[in-house]
Enzyme design. Sequence first.
Site, PDB file in Angstrom:
ATOM      1  N   HIS A  98       0.826  -1.207   0.000  1.00 33.01           N
ATOM      2  CA  HIS A  98       0.000   0.000   0.000  1.00 33.01           C
ATOM      3  C   HIS A  98       0.869   1.271   0.000  1.00 33.01           C
ATOM      4  CE1 HIS A  98      -2.800   3.055   0.063  1.00 33.01           C
ATOM      5  NE2 HIS A  98      -2.161   3.558   1.085  1.00 33.01           N
ATOM      6  N   TYR A 121       2.124   5.647  -2.345  1.00 32.39           N
ATOM      7  CA  TYR A 121       2.457   7.037  -1.992  1.00 32.39           C
ATOM      8  C   TYR A 121       3.929   7.334  -2.249  1.00 32.39           C
ATOM      9  CZ  TYR A 121      -2.193   6.762  -0.125  1.00 32.39           C
ATOM     10  OH  TYR A 121      -3.539   6.562  -0.009  1.00 32.39           O
ATOM     11  N   HIS A 151      -8.999   1.877 -11.610  1.00 38.78           N
ATOM     12  CA  HIS A 151      -8.538   2.771 -10.529  1.00 38.78           C
ATOM     13  C   HIS A 151      -7.034   3.032 -10.647  1.00 38.78           C
ATOM     14  CE1 HIS A 151      -7.538   4.220  -6.507  1.00 38.78           C
ATOM     15  NE2 HIS A 151      -6.758   3.168  -6.334  1.00 38.78           N
ATOM     16  N   PHE A 152      -6.256   1.965 -10.794  1.00 36.77           N
ATOM     17  CA  PHE A 152      -4.815   2.249 -10.686  1.00 36.77           C
ATOM     18  C   PHE A 152      -4.213   2.781 -11.985  1.00 36.77           C
ATOM     19  CE2 PHE A 152      -4.430  -2.528 -10.941  1.00 36.77           C
ATOM     20  CZ  PHE A 152      -3.717  -2.614 -12.116  1.00 36.77           C
ATOM     21  N   HIS A 153      -4.963   2.728 -13.082  1.00 39.49           N
ATOM     22  CA  HIS A 153      -4.437   3.433 -14.256  1.00 39.49           C
ATOM     23  C   HIS A 153      -4.672   4.943 -14.128  1.00 39.49           C
ATOM     24  CE1 HIS A 153      -3.844  -0.561 -15.933  1.00 39.49           C
ATOM     25  NE2 HIS A 153      -2.969   0.037 -16.735  1.00 39.49           N
ATOM     26  N   ARG A 204     -10.197  -9.158 -13.107  1.00 36.59           N
ATOM     27  CA  ARG A 204      -8.914  -8.620 -13.573  1.00 36.59           C
ATOM     28  C   ARG A 204      -7.923  -9.771 -13.702  1.00 36.59           C
ATOM     29  NH1 ARG A 204      -5.836  -6.153  -8.192  1.00 36.59           N
ATOM     30  NH2 ARG A 204      -4.134  -5.887  -9.664  1.00 36.59           N
ATOM     31  N   ARG A 205      -6.766  -9.505 -14.292  1.00 43.00           N
ATOM     32  CA  ARG A 205      -5.686 -10.487 -14.410  1.00 43.00           C
ATOM     33  C   ARG A 205      -6.165 -11.797 -15.017  1.00 43.00           C
ATOM     34  NH1 ARG A 205      -2.295  -9.864  -8.752  1.00 43.00           N
ATOM     35  NH2 ARG A 205      -0.992  -8.207  -9.552  1.00 43.00           N
TER      36      ARG A 205
HETATM   37 FE1  HAS Z   1      -5.358   2.811  -4.666  1.00 39.45          FE
HETATM   38  C1  HAS Z   1      -5.868  -0.582  -5.048  1.00 39.45           C
HETATM   39  C2  HAS Z   1      -7.638   2.906  -2.121  1.00 39.45           C
HETATM   40  C3  HAS Z   1      -4.672   6.183  -4.141  1.00 39.45           C
HETATM   41  C4  HAS Z   1      -2.613   2.564  -6.728  1.00 39.45           C
HETATM   42  N1  HAS Z   1      -4.436   1.306  -5.718  1.00 39.45           N
HETATM   43  C5  HAS Z   1      -4.829  -0.025  -5.770  1.00 39.45           C
HETATM   44  C6  HAS Z   1      -3.948  -0.755  -6.644  1.00 39.45           C
HETATM   45  C7  HAS Z   1      -2.998   0.136  -7.084  1.00 39.45           C
HETATM   46  C8  HAS Z   1      -3.322   1.423  -6.509  1.00 39.45           C
HETATM   47  C9  HAS Z   1      -1.813  -0.169  -8.002  1.00 39.45           C
HETATM   48  O1  HAS Z   1      -8.944   0.917  -0.226  1.00 39.45           O
HETATM   49  C10 HAS Z   1      -4.074  -2.239  -7.008  1.00 39.45           C
HETATM   50  C11 HAS Z   1      -3.147  -3.133  -6.248  1.00 39.45           C
HETATM   51  C12 HAS Z   1      -3.314  -4.554  -6.683  1.00 39.45           C
HETATM   52  O2  HAS Z   1      -2.632  -4.990  -7.615  1.00 39.45           O
HETATM   53  O3  HAS Z   1      -4.173  -5.257  -6.108  1.00 39.45           O
HETATM   54  N2  HAS Z   1      -6.082   4.287  -3.416  1.00 39.45           N
HETATM   55  C13 HAS Z   1      -7.032   4.121  -2.465  1.00 39.45           C
HETATM   56  C14 HAS Z   1      -7.309   5.401  -1.810  1.00 39.45           C
HETATM   57  C15 HAS Z   1      -6.476   6.325  -2.401  1.00 39.45           C
HETATM   58  C16 HAS Z   1      -5.694   5.613  -3.386  1.00 39.45           C
HETATM   59  C17 HAS Z   1      -8.303   5.658  -0.714  1.00 39.45           C
HETATM   60  N3  HAS Z   1      -3.944   4.127  -5.325  1.00 39.45           N
HETATM   61  C18 HAS Z   1      -3.814   5.447  -4.953  1.00 39.45           C
HETATM   62  C19 HAS Z   1      -2.637   6.014  -5.555  1.00 39.45           C
HETATM   63  C20 HAS Z   1      -2.052   4.983  -6.290  1.00 39.45           C
HETATM   64  C21 HAS Z   1      -2.889   3.813  -6.123  1.00 39.45           C
HETATM   65  C22 HAS Z   1      -2.172   7.435  -5.364  1.00 39.45           C
HETATM   66  C23 HAS Z   1      -0.806   4.973  -7.104  1.00 39.45           C
HETATM   67  C24 HAS Z   1      -0.035   5.983  -7.309  1.00 39.45           C
HETATM   68  N4  HAS Z   1      -6.541   1.454  -3.794  1.00 39.45           N
HETATM   69  C25 HAS Z   1      -7.342   1.667  -2.708  1.00 39.45           C
HETATM   70  C26 HAS Z   1      -7.898   0.399  -2.236  1.00 39.45           C
HETATM   71  C27 HAS Z   1      -7.390  -0.612  -3.067  1.00 39.45           C
HETATM   72  C28 HAS Z   1      -6.543   0.084  -4.035  1.00 39.45           C
HETATM   73  C29 HAS Z   1      -8.810   0.168  -1.104  1.00 39.45           C
HETATM   74  C30 HAS Z   1      -7.655  -2.124  -2.978  1.00 39.45           C
HETATM   75  C31 HAS Z   1      -8.743  -2.506  -3.868  1.00 39.45           C
HETATM   76  C32 HAS Z   1      -8.932  -4.007  -3.952  1.00 39.45           C
HETATM   77  O4  HAS Z   1     -10.033  -4.455  -3.659  1.00 39.45           O
HETATM   78  O5  HAS Z   1      -7.991  -4.729  -4.317  1.00 39.45           O
HETATM   79  C33 HAS Z   1      -6.378   7.806  -2.003  1.00 39.45           C
HETATM   80  O6  HAS Z   1      -5.065   8.069  -1.559  1.00 39.45           O
HETATM   81  C34 HAS Z   1      -6.737   8.729  -3.122  1.00 39.45           C
HETATM   82  C35 HAS Z   1      -6.763  10.183  -2.686  1.00 39.45           C
HETATM   83  C36 HAS Z   1      -6.799  11.121  -3.876  1.00 39.45           C
HETATM   84  C37 HAS Z   1      -7.551  12.197  -4.015  1.00 39.45           C
HETATM   85  C38 HAS Z   1      -7.477  13.040  -5.271  1.00 39.45           C
HETATM   86  C39 HAS Z   1      -6.786  14.376  -5.028  1.00 39.45           C
HETATM   87  C40 HAS Z   1      -6.626  15.171  -6.301  1.00 39.45           C
HETATM   88  C41 HAS Z   1      -5.595  16.019  -6.542  1.00 39.45           C
HETATM   89  C42 HAS Z   1      -5.522  16.765  -7.858  1.00 39.45           C
HETATM   90  C43 HAS Z   1      -6.249  18.106  -7.796  1.00 39.45           C
HETATM   91  C44 HAS Z   1      -6.007  18.992  -8.989  1.00 39.45           C
HETATM   92  C45 HAS Z   1      -6.830  19.084 -10.063  1.00 39.45           C
HETATM   93  C46 HAS Z   1      -6.444  20.011 -11.188  1.00 39.45           C
HETATM   94  C47 HAS Z   1      -8.071  18.300 -10.169  1.00 39.45           C
HETATM   95  C48 HAS Z   1      -8.489  12.645  -2.958  1.00 39.45           C
HETATM   96  C49 HAS Z   1      -4.531  16.267  -5.530  1.00 39.45           C
HETATM   97  C50 HAS Z   1      -7.500  21.043 -11.485  1.00 39.45           C
HETATM   98  C51 HAS Z   1      -7.085  21.831 -12.681  1.00 39.45           C
HETATM   99  C52 HAS Z   1      -7.416  23.113 -12.975  1.00 39.45           C
HETATM  100  C53 HAS Z   1      -6.914  23.737 -14.200  1.00 39.45           C
HETATM  101  C54 HAS Z   1      -8.261  23.923 -12.083  1.00 39.45           C
HETATM  102 CU    CU Z   2      -3.832   0.662  -0.930  1.00 44.02          CU
END
Ligand code: HAS
Ligand code: CU
Length: 560
Positions: A237, A241, A388-390, A451-452
């Site tokens: 996990h 980050y 999600h992860f893409h 998946r997979r």
């Molecule tokens: Fe995830 C599964 C929950 C973030 C990667 N995640 C995965 C897997 C990967 C992955 C690779 O709770 C699959 C692993 C596998 O092979 O089984 N993930 C989360 C949560 C977050 C999250 C709560 N994941 C990431 C990030 C990853 C990543 C970052 C890679 C870099 N994820 C999960 C969970 C699983 C999971 C479960 C397991 C699922 C399962 O069943 O297997 C949070 O950290 C996300 C928070 C993000 C935000 C977005 C903030 C937006 C920002 C940009 C703002 C700017 C903008 C621009 C919009 C709240 C900072 C505006 C533009 C203008 C011009 C105005």
């Molecule tokens: Cu995770």
Amino acid sequence: MAVIARPRAAARADVADRFATEKRVAGLNILVAFLALALGGLMGVLQVLQYNGIDLYKPIKAILPGGYYQGLTLHGVLNVLVFTTFFIVGFLTFVTATSFNRPLVNRGLAWFTFYFMTAGLLIAAVPILLNQATVMFTFYPPLKANGFFYLGLTIVVVGTYFLLANQVMTLMAWRRDNPGARVPLAAFMSIVTMTMWVIATFGIAVEMLVLLLPWAFGLAPGTDPLLARTLFWFTGHPIVYFWLLPAYISWYTIVPKLAGGKLFSEPMARVSFLLFLVMSVPIGLHHQYTDPGISQIWKLVHFIFTVGVFFPSLLTFFNVVASLEHAGRSRGGKGWLAWIFALPWNEPAFTTQVFAMMLFAFGGASGVINASYNLNLVVHNTAWISGHFHLTVGSAVALTFMGLTYWLLPHLSGRALWSRGLGLAQAWLWLIGMIFFSHFMHMLGLAGMPRRTMIGSAPYVLPEWEGLLPFTMIGGLLMFASALCFLVNMVMTLTVGKREEAGPVTFARALSGPEDVPAFLDRLTPWVLSAIVLVAINYGPTLYFLATTGRFNIPGMSPW
Ligand code: HAS
Ligand code: CU
């Protein structure tokens, strides 16, 4: 620490350029990273074609005897382990030195870090290419790989520790020369990132040294899959980050500058990073909601902290958009939203990174759905997770790293980017391709597609999947075209790009800057101790239970 001899040519070049070593080390790391991405990305195209019944694994059976699953292992290992880690080590080497405005204390160690990690990569690559490590990037036992696969990966991870050692020595030297001053933001964030990562690697270190290496090399009769999975996600996990925070470093300290504005708040940026330091690790059980043998209580606790780790990303969302708004208005933009059009959309390094942010907003939304126990039961192990992860690692991270390279390459190579137009085309193609790919993968997941899995050969494909699958192919091919644009631009820049001094590296100043940073946001020790205590509480009972009830006699298998 012993000083390791550094190449003479680099020593000579240092006289002319203070950061010559850091530039070379960063450049080589980034080169390895993109070579990995090129091969790993190609494997992704084969997968999406297979989903749609175009099986290119058959004609290349002599090269990839393990077919789809060997390709998938290459895709996962090269893209999310090799590309990310090498890019990050290169980028943070460069950022730490330029942000402190002094070379790293031990430049021999910087070279050694690169060679050590590359040796590990080569050791792991041989069994993967020989189809002796077709275990995918999560290498869950009882799937069993050749021992050199685990050994090589362990060496790569250990290599990253040397970067932290170098950063800490440089920090201490900088503090001696600048008593009382606040650590420059980009350097501070780089050190927090590596510190979090080193704490996170405890899980994989124990998994490798105690459970997998002795088993794979025939020194132990078996292993325990549940304990191994739990230790994997202990690291697996927070590794997300470890990939994300370097992108955040760029969004905070480079993008506002590219946009022609300032960072909104440095204290808030530091709070975000320190929260990641404390909360990234003790939440890995959200990958194991469906695993038996782990108490529901601890799954609930990890769920609560997963929701907590949303907070530093929301702070980032606010801070980064406020910085963009400040830039838009200082460029003459007006109105509630019309300032967006005043931003420098013709600058590839900027546009790619802002597209990465936009895609990440949706990746974050699917993350909170994954994190919710009852919704996870619907989406777990389906194509939704790949969707999600893409959006996260495949967009927030990979697209930012590509954008960063447009910014970095002129600094590293002394040549101007060959084509801005091609850079912009690359950004748009990735954005559109990823919208198609991830949207339809999410839909397919909700429709129950696993998946997979070699969907193209599965006898149970549902009619509703058939209507959605072609769109994933369109998305995949658009991203492939984007990657080709990137590759051509890089090769042309390095070979025929106009020679041009990029000037000194400068990071964004902040509207609320170092003068507003209280001392506790400039320290590491209390935060590191809090992280360790929280990890011990959240993981201690589960790991103790699994270690004392484990069977450790499960033999391995290699079905492909
Ligand atoms: Fe995830 C599964 C929950 C973030 C990667 N995640 C995965 C897997 C990967 C992955 C690779 O709770 C699959 C692993 C596998 O092979 O089984 N993930 C989360 C949560 C977050 C999250 C709560 N994941 C990431 C990030 C990853 C990543 C970052 C890679 C870099 N994820 C999960 C969970 C699983 C999971 C479960 C397991 C699922 C399962 O069943 O297997 C949070 O950290 C996300 C928070 C993000 C935000 C977005 C903030 C937006 C920002 C940009 C703002 C700017 C903008 C621009 C919009 C709240 C900072 C505006 C533009 C203008 C011009 C105005
Ligand atoms: Cu995770």
